[in-house]
Design an enzyme around this catalytic site. Structure first.
Site, PDB file in Angstrom:
ATOM      1  CG  ASP A   9      -2.117   5.586   5.053  1.00  0.00           C
ATOM      2  OD1 ASP A   9      -1.851   6.633   4.449  1.00  0.00           O
ATOM      3  OD2 ASP A   9      -1.642   4.477   4.737  1.00  0.00           O
ATOM      4  CG  ASP A  11      -0.505   3.426  -1.557  1.00  0.00           C
ATOM      5  OD1 ASP A  11      -0.647   2.189  -1.513  1.00  0.00           O
ATOM      6  OD2 ASP A  11       0.069   4.002  -2.490  1.00  0.00           O
TER       7      ASP A  11
END
Length: 254
Positions: A9, A11
């Site tokens: 991932d 953010d």
């Protein structure tokens, strides 16, 4: 166990809004140094992969090839192409989403589109919601790019695409097809591009509801880092524990 490939991932994991997470930056750099395959898999649809690549280089000390960036936008286009319902769409979203759908040959139709695609749009208006609602009621396939109710920023947890989709679901009584994490569509495509067997790959992220559940629901090992959405004090109460939990990605050994 030594993992052969990483789905990561962005953010809350590699950066947080406009804030750096140096351990996240170093994590990607260490993967590159050891030539371990990885894909940066994000539910964010506001930016194109090129914009993400530039942002990572300019703001977060991460130089990464374009082919390592797989967004919910790209997964959405792949899904629309697979469904082959027609080449018209009404899109709520920003340039990253709209440009990719247009480049894939879809034209805008506000009356009777084949698809209504909903991502995060910071210029959202009531009339846009009206157009989407009416199109879904007429039979357009309702696609949600990702289910994130919030996005972590330096200001706090702001409304995400999932919140907009929830409003439209309430207005239409139609559940959207969700493309992004934790659903299988984006995970399976990302694994395909990664080129690593599912049993030897691991999902890395900060959000238990999306990143970690993407791994749990799709038979992947998981690494939760508590630098973003899911807080350290919440870990003990999680219904299914991640494979690994860290306070910092600097603690991870490849």
């Amino acid at each position: 166990m030594t993992y052969k490939g990483y789905l990561i991932d962005l953010d809350g994991t590699i950066y947080r809004g406009k804030d750096r997470i140096p351990a996240g930056e170093r994590f990607v750099q260490r993967l590159q140094e050891q030539q371990i395959p990885y894909m940066l898999v994000t539910n964010n649809t506001m930016r194109t992969p090129q914009m993400i690549q530039d942002m990572l280089a300019e703001n977060f000390n991460v130089e990464t090839p374009l082919k390592t960036i797989y967004t919910a936008t790209l997964a959405t286009v792949d899904y629309m192409n697979d469904m082959a319902r027609g080449k018209t769409a009404y899109v709520i979203g920003e340039i990253g989403l709209k440009s990719a759908i247009a480049q894939a040959g879809y034209t805008e139709d506000k009356e009777n589109p084949a698809y209504v695609v909903v991502g995060l749009d910071r210029g959202l208006t009531y009339e846009m919601l009206v157009t989407a609602t009416l199109a879904i009621q007429k039979g357009a396939l309702f696609i949600g790019t990702n289910p994130d109710l919030n996005i972590p920023t330096e200001r706090g947890q702001l409304p995400g695409a999932g919140s907009v989709q929830a409003l439209l679901e309430a207005a239409t009584r139609v559940k959207p097809v969700i493309i992004g994490k934790p659903e299988a569509i984006i995970v399976n495509k990302a694994l395909e591009y990664l080129g690593v067997e599912r049993s030897r790959a691991i999902m890395v992220g900060d959000n238990y509801l999306t990143d970690i559940m993407a791994g749990i629901k799709n038979d992947l090992a998981t690494l939760l880092v508590t630098t973003g959405f899911t807080k350290p004090e919440e870990v003990v109460g999680l219904p299914i524990q991640p494979s690994h939990v860290l306070a910092s990605l600097d603690e991870w050994e490849f």
